[in-house]
Design a protein around this motif. Structure first.
Motif, PDB file in Angstrom:
ATOM      1  N   TYR A 266      12.992  20.114  20.824  1.00 58.46           N
ATOM      2  CA  TYR A 266      13.180  19.889  19.392  1.00 58.46           C
ATOM      3  C   TYR A 266      12.975  18.428  19.004  1.00 58.46           C
ATOM      4  O   TYR A 266      13.548  17.936  18.040  1.00 58.46           O
ATOM      5  CB  TYR A 266      14.570  20.374  18.947  1.00 58.46           C
ATOM      6  CG  TYR A 266      14.660  20.654  17.459  1.00 58.46           C
ATOM      7  CD1 TYR A 266      13.872  21.636  16.875  1.00 58.46           C
ATOM      8  CD2 TYR A 266      15.534  19.934  16.649  1.00 58.46           C
ATOM      9  CE1 TYR A 266      13.954  21.888  15.511  1.00 58.46           C
ATOM     10  CE2 TYR A 266      15.623  20.173  15.281  1.00 58.46           C
ATOM     11  CZ  TYR A 266      14.826  21.156  14.725  1.00 58.46           C
ATOM     12  OH  TYR A 266      14.905  21.406  13.364  1.00 58.46           O
ATOM     13  N   CYS A 267      12.128  17.743  19.739  1.00 58.86           N
ATOM     14  CA  CYS A 267      11.942  16.306  19.508  1.00 58.86           C
ATOM     15  C   CYS A 267      11.413  16.017  18.110  1.00 58.86           C
ATOM     16  O   CYS A 267      11.879  15.094  17.429  1.00 58.86           O
ATOM     17  CB  CYS A 267      10.998  15.728  20.559  1.00 58.86           C
ATOM     18  SG  CYS A 267      10.765  13.949  20.426  1.00 58.86           S
ATOM     19  N   ALA A 268      10.432  16.788  17.646  1.00 59.66           N
ATOM     20  CA  ALA A 268       9.829  16.518  16.347  1.00 59.66           C
ATOM     21  C   ALA A 268      10.674  17.029  15.188  1.00 59.66           C
ATOM     22  O   ALA A 268      10.410  16.683  14.037  1.00 59.66           O
ATOM     23  CB  ALA A 268       8.431  17.133  16.274  1.00 59.66           C
ATOM     24  N   ALA A 269      11.691  17.843  15.477  1.00 58.95           N
ATOM     25  CA  ALA A 269      12.597  18.364  14.448  1.00 58.95           C
ATOM     26  C   ALA A 269      11.839  19.001  13.281  1.00 58.95           C
ATOM     27  O   ALA A 269      12.247  18.899  12.125  1.00 58.95           O
ATOM     28  CB  ALA A 269      13.523  17.253  13.947  1.00 58.95           C
ATOM     29  N   GLY A 270      10.713  19.651  13.596  1.00 59.32           N
ATOM     30  CA  GLY A 270       9.944  20.331  12.570  1.00 59.32           C
ATOM     31  C   GLY A 270       9.178  19.422  11.642  1.00 59.32           C
ATOM     32  O   GLY A 270       8.686  19.865  10.602  1.00 59.32           O
ATOM     33  N   ASN A 271       9.016  18.156  12.004  1.00 58.20           N
ATOM     34  CA  ASN A 271       8.359  17.185  11.132  1.00 58.20           C
ATOM     35  C   ASN A 271       7.187  16.544  11.872  1.00 58.20           C
ATOM     36  O   ASN A 271       7.382  15.813  12.838  1.00 58.20           O
ATOM     37  CB  ASN A 271       9.370  16.113  10.710  1.00 58.20           C
ATOM     38  CG  ASN A 271       8.826  15.190   9.637  1.00 58.20           C
ATOM     39  OD1 ASN A 271       7.610  15.001   9.498  1.00 58.20           O
ATOM     40  ND2 ASN A 271       9.726  14.603   8.869  1.00 58.20           N
ATOM     41  N   MET A 272       5.975  16.810  11.412  1.00 53.18           N
ATOM     42  CA  MET A 272       4.802  16.286  12.089  1.00 53.18           C
ATOM     43  C   MET A 272       4.789  14.761  12.149  1.00 53.18           C
ATOM     44  O   MET A 272       4.197  14.168  13.044  1.00 53.18           O
ATOM     45  CB  MET A 272       3.542  16.790  11.396  1.00 53.18           C
ATOM     46  CG  MET A 272       2.276  16.604  12.212  1.00 53.18           C
ATOM     47  SD  MET A 272       0.844  17.180  11.288  1.00 53.18           S
ATOM     48  CE  MET A 272       1.310  18.883  11.008  1.00 53.18           C
TER      49      MET A 272
END
Length: 345
Positions: free
Chosen positions: A78-84
């Motif tokens: 989940y490193c990017a937390a859904g944010n490109m």
């Protein structure tokens, strides 16, 4: 390389991914995924690059299913937390700004409490192999260090977590003899390296760490490669390909109880891009042959809907906000394939 600044890091995991071509040989027609006798305590997953991020997601979200994971050049869950916009950080590409493993562990605990992933306590029984080449210019060691820290923070014991981080390798799956020079960061993202004067057999190393002592790898293969209909598990909206592959050793076809390993390619490394290289030349099949192991090769291709021009696995949310949970479109598709392998007809 795409021109959009935010897209560029995510779409390789590819800064260098270009110029790949499809092999001319057509695969055999797709068939339904066959069923076998499967040992449900001996199922594992590994991957390179975006496949490594996905392997970490699968291991965390389905901690009750997977015995262990091999993470080759991948960042933490989940490193990017859904944010490109965070993908550059997650790949270690941002100067002096690195992934925060504590934040990722906190997110995982929140997901556990909400029932969106399996119990993190299961990870205390799991075995994790992590690799980062010292010459990797795509996913740098600062990012992979955070992967190790994440698994430590969620309870994987030190003796069950191995980190190989001194090999002068580029961004690639490592084999004893096949592929590019060790320090290459180039298609097909398979390279050969030596460690202590011997060719490094990465597939064997990670499988042995996860599953325990292995029978010697085969020098020739008598099994079969099945091309199966992946649409039965993964609608087109998942970004996954119509077809995927399964290596079946003769022992599994003969009805013996078999392990299952899921091997996940990286960006621009599906069969559409590199032909048989990943599914036939990374060493998994040779280790599977004498060890009663099925090797599942799910596939994700380049697509415009969802927008994924380099054929990366979803580790930053292009399939939607549930991408890292058990209900994530690609996550649930792969889990369904793994379950189907052991389903009785």
């Amino acid at each position: 390389m795409p021109s959009h600044r935010l897209f560029a890091p995510a779409l390789l995991l590819v800064a260098a991914l270009s110029g790949t071509t499809t092999h001319a040989t057509e695969p055999p027609p797709a068939q339904p995924l066959p069923h076998f006798q499967v040992d449900r305590t001996e199922r594992s997953v590994s991957g390179l690059s975006s496949g490594a991020f996905m392997a970490a997601q699968l291991q965390v979200a389905y901690s009750a299913t997977f015995k262990g994971a091999g993470i080759i050049a991948g960042g933490p869950y989940y490193c990017a937390a859904g944010n490109m916009a965070y993908t550059g950080i997650c790949m270690g590409q941002m100067l002096l700004v690195y992934p925060n493993a504590a934040l990722m562990a906190g997110a995982a605990r929140q997901f556990e409490a909400a029932g969106q992933i399996d119990k993190l306590s299961d990870l205390k029984k799991r075995r994790i192999y992590v690799f980062s080449g010292t010459r990797d210019t795509v996913v740098k060691q600062a990012a992979v260090n955070a992967t190790v820290s994440f698994f430590q923070q969620v309870g994987v014991p030190a003796n069950q977590l191995v980190y190989v981080n001194t090999v002068p390798a580029g961004h690639a799956v490592i084999t004893p003899t096949y592929g590019n020079a060790c320090d290459a960061n180039a298609t097909p993202y398979i390279s050969h390296c030596e460690v202590n004067g011997r060719g490094y057999d990465q597939s064997g190393a990670l499988l042995a760490h996860i599953h325990g002592p292995m029978q010697p790898k085969a020098t020739s293969l008598a099994g079969r490669m099945v091309t199966f209909n992946q649409r039965a598990f993964a609608p087109s909206g998942t970004g996954m390909a119509k077809e995927a592959f399964l290596y079946v050793p003769p022992s599994c076809d003969a009805g013996q109880t078999c392990k299952v390993h899921v091997a996940l390619h990286g960006c621009a490394q599906s069969a559409e891009k590199v032909g048989k290289d990943f599914i036939a030349d990374t060493g998994y099949n040779e280790w599977a042959e004498n060890n009663r192991m099925l090797v599942l090769y799910p596939q994700v291709n380049a697509s415009t809907v969802p927008l994924n021009p380099q054929g990366c696995w979803d580790w930053f949310g292009y399939t939607g906000p549930t991408y890292a949970w058990k209900t994530g479109p690609q996550m649930s598709a792969i889990k369904a394939m793994v379950d189907a392998l052991g389903a009785r007809p």
